[in-house]
Write a protein that holds these residues in place. Structure first.
Motif, PDB file in Angstrom:
ATOM      1  N   GLU A 148     -13.914 -26.148   4.601  1.00 59.14           N
ATOM      2  CA  GLU A 148     -13.290 -26.771   6.122  1.00 59.14           C
ATOM      3  C   GLU A 148     -11.743 -25.967   5.903  1.00 59.14           C
ATOM      4  O   GLU A 148     -11.239 -24.829   6.722  1.00 59.14           O
ATOM      5  CB  GLU A 148     -13.279 -27.843   6.128  1.00 59.14           C
ATOM      6  N   ARG A 149     -11.497 -26.569   4.687  1.00 55.91           N
ATOM      7  CA  ARG A 149      -9.869 -25.852   4.795  1.00 55.91           C
ATOM      8  C   ARG A 149      -9.840 -24.080   4.879  1.00 55.91           C
ATOM      9  O   ARG A 149      -9.069 -23.132   5.265  1.00 55.91           O
ATOM     10  CB  ARG A 149      -9.064 -25.887   3.492  1.00 55.91           C
ATOM     11  N   ALA A 150     -10.280 -23.292   3.845  1.00 57.24           N
ATOM     12  CA  ALA A 150     -11.306 -22.328   3.610  1.00 57.24           C
ATOM     13  C   ALA A 150     -11.158 -21.661   5.499  1.00 57.24           C
ATOM     14  O   ALA A 150     -10.272 -20.846   5.738  1.00 57.24           O
ATOM     15  CB  ALA A 150     -12.333 -21.591   2.663  1.00 57.24           C
ATOM     16  N   TYR A 151     -12.219 -22.053   6.625  1.00 58.82           N
ATOM     17  CA  TYR A 151     -12.523 -21.736   7.477  1.00 58.82           C
ATOM     18  C   TYR A 151     -10.632 -21.654   8.408  1.00 58.82           C
ATOM     19  O   TYR A 151     -10.404 -20.435   9.099  1.00 58.82           O
ATOM     20  CB  TYR A 151     -12.855 -22.185   8.138  1.00 58.82           C
ATOM     21  N   ALA A 152     -10.523 -22.459   7.927  1.00 61.41           N
ATOM     22  CA  ALA A 152      -9.053 -22.824   9.042  1.00 61.41           C
ATOM     23  C   ALA A 152      -7.895 -21.676   8.636  1.00 61.41           C
ATOM     24  O   ALA A 152      -7.125 -21.301   9.236  1.00 61.41           O
ATOM     25  CB  ALA A 152      -8.165 -24.435   8.902  1.00 61.41           C
ATOM     26  N   GLY A 164      -5.679 -14.375  10.385  1.00 62.58           N
ATOM     27  CA  GLY A 164      -5.632 -13.351  10.539  1.00 62.58           C
ATOM     28  C   GLY A 164      -7.043 -12.788   9.690  1.00 62.58           C
ATOM     29  O   GLY A 164      -6.520 -11.344   9.975  1.00 62.58           O
ATOM     30  N   HIS A 165      -7.527 -13.061   8.626  1.00 60.19           N
ATOM     31  CA  HIS A 165      -8.495 -12.333   7.932  1.00 60.19           C
ATOM     32  C   HIS A 165     -10.198 -12.849   8.019  1.00 60.19           C
ATOM     33  O   HIS A 165     -10.133 -13.704   8.362  1.00 60.19           O
ATOM     34  CB  HIS A 165      -8.140 -12.274   6.331  1.00 60.19           C
ATOM     35  N   SER A 166     -10.904 -12.351   7.559  1.00 52.17           N
ATOM     36  CA  SER A 166     -12.071 -12.614   7.438  1.00 52.17           C
ATOM     37  C   SER A 166     -12.323 -14.405   6.742  1.00 52.17           C
ATOM     38  O   SER A 166     -11.170 -13.950   5.686  1.00 52.17           O
ATOM     39  CB  SER A 166     -13.529 -11.938   6.741  1.00 52.17           C
ATOM     40  N   ILE A 167     -13.603 -14.819   6.554  1.00 53.99           N
ATOM     41  CA  ILE A 167     -13.831 -16.002   5.625  1.00 53.99           C
ATOM     42  C   ILE A 167     -13.813 -15.930   4.141  1.00 53.99           C
ATOM     43  O   ILE A 167     -13.668 -15.803   3.357  1.00 53.99           O
ATOM     44  CB  ILE A 167     -14.763 -17.113   6.465  1.00 53.99           C
TER      45      ILE A 167
END
Length: 169
Positions: A109-113, A119-122
């Motif tokens: 969840e935090r990684a996606y946020a 401004g970079h990819s997941i």
């Protein structure tokens, strides 16, 4: 490298893809630091609620975070495990003989946020969090400015060497 993956969230995410990224970065980091043993690593993907519970239990911090690292090694210097030998049973799995690096817990969840915020990819964010945590498992920290700069430089080098670039650079 033997990575034992666990998922402790009902959140939808590309689990196999994230595991492949984590394995790629963890294995590369172990090779880059010339770890002479087969290694074992425990890796858990969770959500903010799950990582907050772990953070509270083990660090007495009542909040979510992006990644937690629980090292098994105590190198004499960051990144230098030459003093660790197979004669020390505390560092090796008695059944497999693998060097026990420790545990990594990532809040998906935090990684996606954070991927959105920075401004970079997941994919890059999962790679970054894995590299960051692997450095902690190898004895690196960022409590002082000097330590922080060393860790940031190593993280960027690992990510760049593996092709995980920031899209906005």
């Amino acid at each position: 490298m033997n990575i034992i993956f666990d998922t402790d969230t009902s959140m939808e995410f590309p689990e196999e893809e994230f595991e492949a990224i984590a394995k790629d970065i963890a294995s590369y980091t172990a090779e880059r630091f010339k770890i002479p043993y087969e290694c074992q690593l425990s890796f858990t993907f969770t959500d903010d609620k799950g990582i907050a519970e772990i953070n509270k239990e083990f660090r007495n911090i009542d909040s979510a975070t992006d990644v937690l690292s629980f090292p098994m090694l105590e190198p004499s210097e960051p990144g230098d495990i030459t003093g660790i030998t197979e004669d020390d049973p505390d560092y090796f799995d008695p059944d497999t003989g693998e060097l026990l690096l420790g545990d990594i817990v990532i809040s998906v969840e935090r990684a996606y946020a954070q991927a959105s915020e920075y401004g970079h990819s997941i994919k890059r964010e999962i790679a970054f969090l894995t590299a960051h945590s692997m450095l902690h498992l190898l004895g690196y920290d960022h409590m002082t400015d000097d330590e922080r700069v060393i860790m940031e430089d190593l993280q960027e080098a690992i990510l760049n060497e593996k092709g995980y670039f920031r899209e906005n650079e």
